[in-house]
Design an enzyme around this catalytic site. Structure first.
Site, mmCIF file in Angstrom:
data_model
loop_
_atom_site.group_PDB
_atom_site.id
_atom_site.type_symbol
_atom_site.label_atom_id
_atom_site.label_comp_id
_atom_site.label_asym_id
_atom_site.label_seq_id
_atom_site.Cartn_x
_atom_site.Cartn_y
_atom_site.Cartn_z
ATOM 1 N N SER A 142 0.858 -1.186 0.000
ATOM 2 C CA SER A 142 0.000 0.000 0.000
ATOM 3 C C SER A 142 0.888 1.227 0.000
ATOM 4 O O SER A 142 1.692 1.416 0.920
ATOM 5 C CB SER A 142 -0.900 -0.008 1.239
ATOM 6 O OG SER A 142 -1.704 1.151 1.279
ATOM 7 N N LYS A 155 -10.231 -6.228 7.897
ATOM 8 C CA LYS A 155 -9.236 -5.746 8.850
ATOM 9 C C LYS A 155 -9.671 -6.171 10.248
ATOM 10 O O LYS A 155 -10.799 -5.887 10.660
ATOM 11 C CB LYS A 155 -9.096 -4.223 8.779
ATOM 12 C CG LYS A 155 -8.476 -3.720 7.480
ATOM 13 C CD LYS A 155 -8.380 -2.212 7.468
ATOM 14 C CE LYS A 155 -7.741 -1.718 6.168
ATOM 15 N NZ LYS A 155 -7.777 -0.242 6.058
ATOM 16 N N GLU A 162 -11.165 0.641 -4.132
ATOM 17 C CA GLU A 162 -11.501 0.411 -2.730
ATOM 18 C C GLU A 162 -12.189 1.629 -2.109
ATOM 19 O O GLU A 162 -11.690 2.745 -2.206
ATOM 20 C CB GLU A 162 -10.232 0.070 -1.945
ATOM 21 C CG GLU A 162 -10.504 -0.330 -0.510
ATOM 22 C CD GLU A 162 -9.242 -0.721 0.236
ATOM 23 O OE1 GLU A 162 -9.366 -1.145 1.404
ATOM 24 O OE2 GLU A 162 -8.138 -0.613 -0.331
ATOM 25 N N GLY A 177 -4.359 -3.434 5.733
ATOM 26 C CA GLY A 177 -3.381 -3.032 6.740
ATOM 27 C C GLY A 177 -3.714 -1.694 7.367
ATOM 28 O O GLY A 177 -4.400 -0.860 6.768
ATOM 29 N N ASP A 214 -7.223 3.017 -4.072
ATOM 30 C CA ASP A 214 -7.902 3.136 -2.785
ATOM 31 C C ASP A 214 -8.281 4.592 -2.560
ATOM 32 O O ASP A 214 -7.416 5.462 -2.461
ATOM 33 C CB ASP A 214 -6.988 2.646 -1.661
ATOM 34 C CG ASP A 214 -7.673 2.674 -0.300
ATOM 35 O OD1 ASP A 214 -8.888 2.923 -0.243
ATOM 36 O OD2 ASP A 214 -6.980 2.436 0.709
ATOM 37 N N ASP A 225 -14.301 -1.429 2.456
ATOM 38 C CA ASP A 225 -13.375 -1.449 3.587
ATOM 39 C C ASP A 225 -14.095 -0.870 4.796
ATOM 40 O O ASP A 225 -14.709 -1.585 5.583
ATOM 41 C CB ASP A 225 -12.122 -0.649 3.209
ATOM 42 C CG ASP A 225 -11.113 -0.489 4.338
ATOM 43 O OD1 ASP A 225 -11.364 -0.968 5.455
ATOM 44 O OD2 ASP A 225 -10.062 0.131 4.112
ATOM 45 N N LYS A 241 -1.115 -1.140 -4.454
ATOM 46 C CA LYS A 241 -2.276 -0.319 -4.112
ATOM 47 C C LYS A 241 -1.850 1.145 -4.072
ATOM 48 O O LYS A 241 -0.918 1.506 -3.370
ATOM 49 C CB LYS A 241 -2.873 -0.725 -2.759
ATOM 50 C CG LYS A 241 -4.067 0.151 -2.371
ATOM 51 C CD LYS A 241 -4.901 -0.478 -1.267
ATOM 52 C CE LYS A 241 -4.429 -0.120 0.111
ATOM 53 N NZ LYS A 241 -5.372 -0.588 1.159
ATOM 54 N N LYS A 268 -3.094 5.125 -3.509
ATOM 55 C CA LYS A 268 -4.109 5.997 -2.935
ATOM 56 C C LYS A 268 -4.514 7.056 -3.959
ATOM 57 O O LYS A 268 -3.669 7.613 -4.678
ATOM 58 C CB LYS A 268 -3.582 6.687 -1.672
ATOM 59 C CG LYS A 268 -3.175 5.734 -0.556
ATOM 60 C CD LYS A 268 -4.377 5.116 0.111
ATOM 61 C CE LYS A 268 -3.966 4.255 1.299
ATOM 62 N NZ LYS A 268 -5.123 3.709 2.033
#
Length: 370
Positions: free
Chosen positions: A136, A263, A214, A291, A189, A239, A162, A164
């Site tokens: 990530s 998570k 995400e 995570g 994400d 998420d 991943k 952002k």
């Protein structure tokens, strides 16, 4: 078994690199570490993954300590616990506060595995000897820097990247990344940064063959995500919206997503995470383990959970050295060719590094049964 002592420590560990999302930038990982003792002399560890500010959920380091001290620890001290699932039942009278609850429950799972003389992964029902891991990556200052950072971790063998995104940092970034890395498994994400008004922007992401987008919409939404998913070819992964098995059931029945990120802290513990995993498997919905910039104890719990069969997509459990110069476990978590070996030793499979724990401890308090 009966718990007769719990030590809560507040640790603050400098991040190796600043981690930037649509929420903001994290330079230090501040968290609670729980050391739980039983009358039989077994010691288990749990990590509370709440951040200092309530930008991911409403919980923070301070609110979790309050909940632990004033409610959860008094409930659990000196209670007979035959299985970690009992912890969930003991805490039923306390609404939400998932991350605080999960920190104790994780330590009890560690104790249970040690008492059973088995690896944590095995007592959870895990079957894998290795897990695939992704990385990530936070938002970088420029697109060129983002490409450079992604390239670095692809070269290290991570199975999934991943990235952002946020309004103004989305389509053009993903386009440039896909042009540079045409075949790399990649996902975006959004951390709840968009609304349905942005549907035309999000639809543009279909062009880039992403594994998933995400949590594009509100952190507590499953209804608008169903509307959005009907308009997208790319699977939505939920998420923040999934806090329980019931949330997962409703989201799947509504068609709000095609993938779920599990998570441990967000759903209230390992027991609930397993229930969500099992339900998603029965419905053909793949899951992966997200995570929270965990230190070593939380990272070890994630590895054990990811050994379950329906964790078919690479998770966020990167190696310790990606985040920290020094972790609080020995050995540290190591990624080899995009995989992590699931420990086969008793308990979580890693030893707490007492020296490092003391080094990063800001404050601590011991709670005994009187």
């Amino acid at each position: 078994m009966k718990i007769n002592k719990i030590i809560v420590r507040h640790l603050k560990m400098p991040m190796k690199h600043p981690f930037t999302t649509s929420f903001g930038t994290i330079n230090d990982k501040s968290f609670l570490l729980l050391e739980v003792h039983t009358e039989e002399g077994i010691v288990g560890f749990g990590e509370c993954v709440a951040f200092e500010a309530p930008w991911y959920t409403e919980e923070t380091v301070k609110t979790c300590w309050h909940m632990l001290e004033d409610f959860l620890i008094p409930i659990i001290l000196q209670k007979d616990i035959s299985h970690p699932n009992d912890v969930t039942k003991l805490f039923e009278s306390i609404r939400k506060n998932k991350m605080a609850k999960a920190s104790i429950e994780g330590a009890v799972w560690d104790i249970y595995a040690i008492a059973s003389n088995q690896p944590l992964a095995k007592v959870l029902g895990g079957t894998k000897e290795k897990i695939d891991v992704g990385i990530s990556l936070g938002i970088q200052p420029t697109i060129e820097k983002q490409i450079e950072v992604v390239g670095k971790y692809i070269a290290e063998g991570y199975k999934r990247i991943k990235v952002k995104i946020k309004p103004g940092w989305d389509v053009e970034v993903i386009k440039k990344l896909r042009e540079t890395f045409p075949d790399v498994p990649m996902m975006a994400d959004a951390n709840s940064a968009y609304t349905l008004k942005d549907i035309d922007i999000l639809k543009q992401l279909d062009e880039f063959n992403l594994m998933m987008i995400e949590q594009p919409l509100a952190y507590d939404d499953i209804v608008d995500h169903a509307t959005l998913q009907k308009q997208l070819q790319t699977p939505i992964c939920l998420d923040e919206s999934i806090l329980s098995l019931e949330d997962a059931r409703k989201a799947i029945e509504l068609g709000s997503c095609g993938i779920i990120n599990i998570k441990i802290g967000r759903v209230g513990g390992i027991s609930e995470a397993i229930k969500i995993h099992d339900y998603c498997k029965s419905k053909g919905i793949p899951v992966w383990c997200g995570g929270m910039l965990e230190a070593g104890i939380g990272r070890a719990h994630n590895i054990a959970l990811t050994s379950l069969s329906n964790f078919v997509l690479p998770g966020d459990t990167a190696g310790s050295s990606h985040y920290f110069e020094e972790d609080i476990i020995q050995p540290e978590v190591v990624v080899e060719d995009g995989t992590i070996r699931v420990p086969q030793t008793v308990g979580i499979g890693y030893e707490p590094n007492r020296k490092a724990i003391e080094k990063y401890t800001v404050s601590s308090k011991t709670y005994n049964y009187i």
